[in-house]
Design a protein around this motif. Structure first.
Motif, mmCIF file in Angstrom:
data_model
loop_
_atom_site.group_PDB
_atom_site.id
_atom_site.type_symbol
_atom_site.label_atom_id
_atom_site.label_comp_id
_atom_site.label_asym_id
_atom_site.label_seq_id
_atom_site.Cartn_x
_atom_site.Cartn_y
_atom_site.Cartn_z
ATOM 1 N N VAL A 299 0.842 -1.209 0.000
ATOM 2 C CA VAL A 299 0.000 0.000 0.000
ATOM 3 C C VAL A 299 0.871 1.250 0.000
ATOM 4 O O VAL A 299 0.649 2.189 -0.778
ATOM 5 C CB VAL A 299 -0.947 -0.008 1.215
ATOM 6 C CG1 VAL A 299 -1.760 1.280 1.259
ATOM 7 C CG2 VAL A 299 -1.864 -1.217 1.167
ATOM 8 N N VAL A 300 1.880 1.270 0.878
ATOM 9 C CA VAL A 300 2.767 2.435 0.974
ATOM 10 C C VAL A 300 3.541 2.627 -0.326
ATOM 11 O O VAL A 300 3.673 3.752 -0.824
ATOM 12 C CB VAL A 300 3.734 2.268 2.164
ATOM 13 C CG1 VAL A 300 4.764 3.392 2.181
ATOM 14 C CG2 VAL A 300 2.970 2.231 3.477
ATOM 15 N N ALA A 301 4.052 1.522 -0.912
ATOM 16 C CA ALA A 301 4.840 1.622 -2.140
ATOM 17 C C ALA A 301 4.005 2.158 -3.295
ATOM 18 O O ALA A 301 4.447 3.033 -4.046
ATOM 19 C CB ALA A 301 5.428 0.256 -2.490
ATOM 20 N N GLU A 302 2.789 1.657 -3.461
ATOM 21 C CA GLU A 302 1.938 2.120 -4.554
ATOM 22 C C GLU A 302 1.469 3.551 -4.321
ATOM 23 O O GLU A 302 1.363 4.342 -5.268
ATOM 24 C CB GLU A 302 0.743 1.184 -4.701
ATOM 25 C CG GLU A 302 1.121 -0.219 -5.161
ATOM 26 C CD GLU A 302 -0.087 -1.080 -5.449
ATOM 27 O OE1 GLU A 302 -1.161 -0.507 -5.709
ATOM 28 O OE2 GLU A 302 0.046 -2.313 -5.404
ATOM 29 N N LEU B 64 7.858 6.028 5.746
ATOM 30 C CA LEU B 64 8.787 6.876 5.003
ATOM 31 C C LEU B 64 9.282 6.117 3.778
ATOM 32 O O LEU B 64 10.272 5.375 3.842
ATOM 33 C CB LEU B 64 9.960 7.287 5.901
ATOM 34 C CG LEU B 64 9.578 8.032 7.190
ATOM 35 C CD1 LEU B 64 10.793 8.216 8.077
ATOM 36 C CD2 LEU B 64 8.939 9.370 6.861
ATOM 37 N N ASP B 65 8.606 6.289 2.659
ATOM 38 C CA ASP B 65 9.025 5.635 1.427
ATOM 39 C C ASP B 65 10.226 6.378 0.848
ATOM 40 O O ASP B 65 10.210 7.609 0.713
ATOM 41 C CB ASP B 65 7.878 5.638 0.409
ATOM 42 C CG ASP B 65 8.232 4.864 -0.841
ATOM 43 O OD1 ASP B 65 8.020 3.640 -0.841
ATOM 44 O OD2 ASP B 65 8.720 5.490 -1.798
ATOM 45 N N GLY B 66 11.256 5.619 0.485
ATOM 46 C CA GLY B 66 12.474 6.224 -0.039
ATOM 47 C C GLY B 66 13.540 6.433 1.013
ATOM 48 O O GLY B 66 14.597 7.007 0.722
ATOM 49 N N LEU B 67 13.288 5.960 2.234
ATOM 50 C CA LEU B 67 14.249 6.122 3.324
ATOM 51 C C LEU B 67 14.421 4.782 4.030
ATOM 52 O O LEU B 67 13.478 4.254 4.625
ATOM 53 C CB LEU B 67 13.758 7.189 4.310
ATOM 54 C CG LEU B 67 14.757 7.662 5.358
ATOM 55 C CD1 LEU B 67 15.916 8.402 4.692
ATOM 56 C CD2 LEU B 67 14.077 8.579 6.372
ATOM 57 N N MET C 212 9.955 -1.690 -4.878
ATOM 58 C CA MET C 212 11.125 -1.189 -4.165
ATOM 59 C C MET C 212 10.706 -0.568 -2.837
ATOM 60 O O MET C 212 10.808 0.642 -2.630
ATOM 61 C CB MET C 212 11.874 -0.152 -5.014
ATOM 62 C CG MET C 212 12.474 -0.710 -6.293
ATOM 63 S SD MET C 212 13.231 0.586 -7.287
ATOM 64 C CE MET C 212 14.425 1.235 -6.135
ATOM 65 N N PRO C 213 10.180 -1.382 -1.898
ATOM 66 C CA PRO C 213 9.741 -0.825 -0.612
ATOM 67 C C PRO C 213 10.940 -0.417 0.246
ATOM 68 O O PRO C 213 12.040 -0.955 0.112
ATOM 69 C CB PRO C 213 8.980 -1.991 0.027
ATOM 70 C CG PRO C 213 9.614 -3.210 -0.552
ATOM 71 C CD PRO C 213 9.989 -2.838 -1.961
ATOM 72 N N SER C 214 10.719 0.557 1.131
ATOM 73 C CA SER C 214 11.764 0.958 2.060
ATOM 74 C C SER C 214 12.011 -0.157 3.067
ATOM 75 O O SER C 214 11.095 -0.879 3.461
ATOM 76 C CB SER C 214 11.359 2.245 2.786
ATOM 77 O OG SER C 214 11.241 3.305 1.863
ATOM 78 N N VAL C 215 13.256 -0.296 3.472
ATOM 79 C CA VAL C 215 13.654 -1.362 4.385
ATOM 80 C C VAL C 215 13.926 -0.760 5.763
ATOM 81 O O VAL C 215 14.718 0.170 5.905
ATOM 82 C CB VAL C 215 14.916 -2.089 3.870
ATOM 83 C CG1 VAL C 215 15.348 -3.162 4.870
ATOM 84 C CG2 VAL C 215 14.650 -2.706 2.509
#
Length: 317
Positions: free
Chosen positions: A67-70, A140-143, A243-246
């Motif tokens: 959900v966060v990634a999309e 925080l997507d991208g972090l 490419m989800p944030s880890v």
């Protein structure tokens, strides 16, 4: 001189030296070594504590990862259509029950575009793991970041990288897009950290923003919302959504991991613990004297009360 005579002489000398050594050892006050023994014991405990194992758990599969990634991909695609700079971080607040369909039909949430330094992004990551709740979690997507759950609050993040794996630079500006709730979180982080972690949104040049309305994302002169980003980007590229944030969580009580790179909060807490144990070290041997002081005080209080009672009786009679 024969070999047997030499052997006997050396044997007598050895016995004599051993006798003098045992006499000196008997006269020595071993009580002087007590502080050294305490120091060696404390050093051994600290060394064993520093060797405790540390485990890591990587949050690769989460109930809301897709959900966060999309959602973040929809926001990024929308900013591309407006020829905006590359978005480094998309910060969204979601509850555990939120889905893309429920978000598309919810109340409109205006999107804001601003810049934060790398240091402020670490503060934002601290807020994401400190203010966890079922109703409203910050994603925080991208972090990508690593935190230790047993460290003191607001000093838990130990590593921070971008979505592509590049290390976050402390003084560099990063483009962030989020909803209005993020500004309330900035104030909350500053309040809870006693002013140690202050986050100030900036524009692309690094100037502080005096009014958050200056950074509202707009399309044709009207505010752009999270719901509009979902509706206008129904087909999210697979390369982006995969490419989800880890987020990596460290476990354990390894002393080095617990206190490395301390901030002011950690330093103050450690100083208070040291002061507390120093006070105990001073008070415990003197507890017997303190008990005697209290007994003397009670006896004198009784005497004063007895004298006062006798004085009142004499006045009456």
């Amino acid at each position: 001189m024969s070999t047997g005579t030499t052997y006997k002489r050396l044997k007598r000398r050895f016995k004599k030296k051993l006798y003098h050594f045992l006499l000196a050892l008997n006269d020595f006050d071993f009580g002087r070594l007590r502080p050294l023994c305490y120091l060696l014991l404390l050093s051994s405990v600290l060394l064993a504590w520093a060797k405790l194992p540390t485990k890591e758990t990587t949050n690769l599969v989460d109930g809301q990862t897709s959900v966060v990634a999309e959602l973040a991909a929809s926001v990024r695609n929308s900013t591309k259509t407006q020829n905006m700079p590359f978005v480094d971080v998309v910060a969204v607040f979601l509850s555990e029950e939120d889905t893309l369909s429920s978000l598309a039909g919810s109340d409109k949430e205006t999107l804001y575009s601003f810049y934060l330094t790398g240091k402020e992004l670490s503060y934002l990551a601290e807020g994401a793991i400190t203010t966890v709740s079922k109703e409203n979690n910050l994603h925080l997507d991208g972090l990508n970041f690593t935190y230790h759950k047993n460290r003191l609050p607001f000093n838990r993040v130990t590593a921070l990288t971008t979505g592509s794996g590049e290390e976050i630079v402390t003084g560099q500006l990063y483009h962030v897009i989020s909803t209005e709730d993020i500004f309330a979180l900035f104030h909350y982080i500053s309040y809870r950290s006693i002013g140690i972690m202050n986050i100030y949104p900036k524009d692309a040049s690094g100037a502080l923003l005096s009014d958050y309305q200056q950074v509202v994302l707009t399309t044709t002169g009207t505010p752009f919302t999270l719901q509009e980003a979902l509706l206008t980007n129904k087909e999210v590229p697979a390369a982006v959504s995969n490419m989800p944030s880890v987020v990596t969580m460290q476990h354990g009580f390894n002393l080095i991991d617990l206190i490395k790179e301390p901030n002011r909060i950690t330093i103050c807490v450690i100083a208070l613990f040291i002061a507390f144990f120093a006070l105990l070290w001073y008070i415990v041997p003197r507890m017997n004297r303190i008990r005697v002081w209290f007994r003397i005080y009670r006896i004198r209080s009784r005497k004063r009360s007895t004298h006062h009672t006798l004085y009142e009786l004499r006045k009456r009679f």
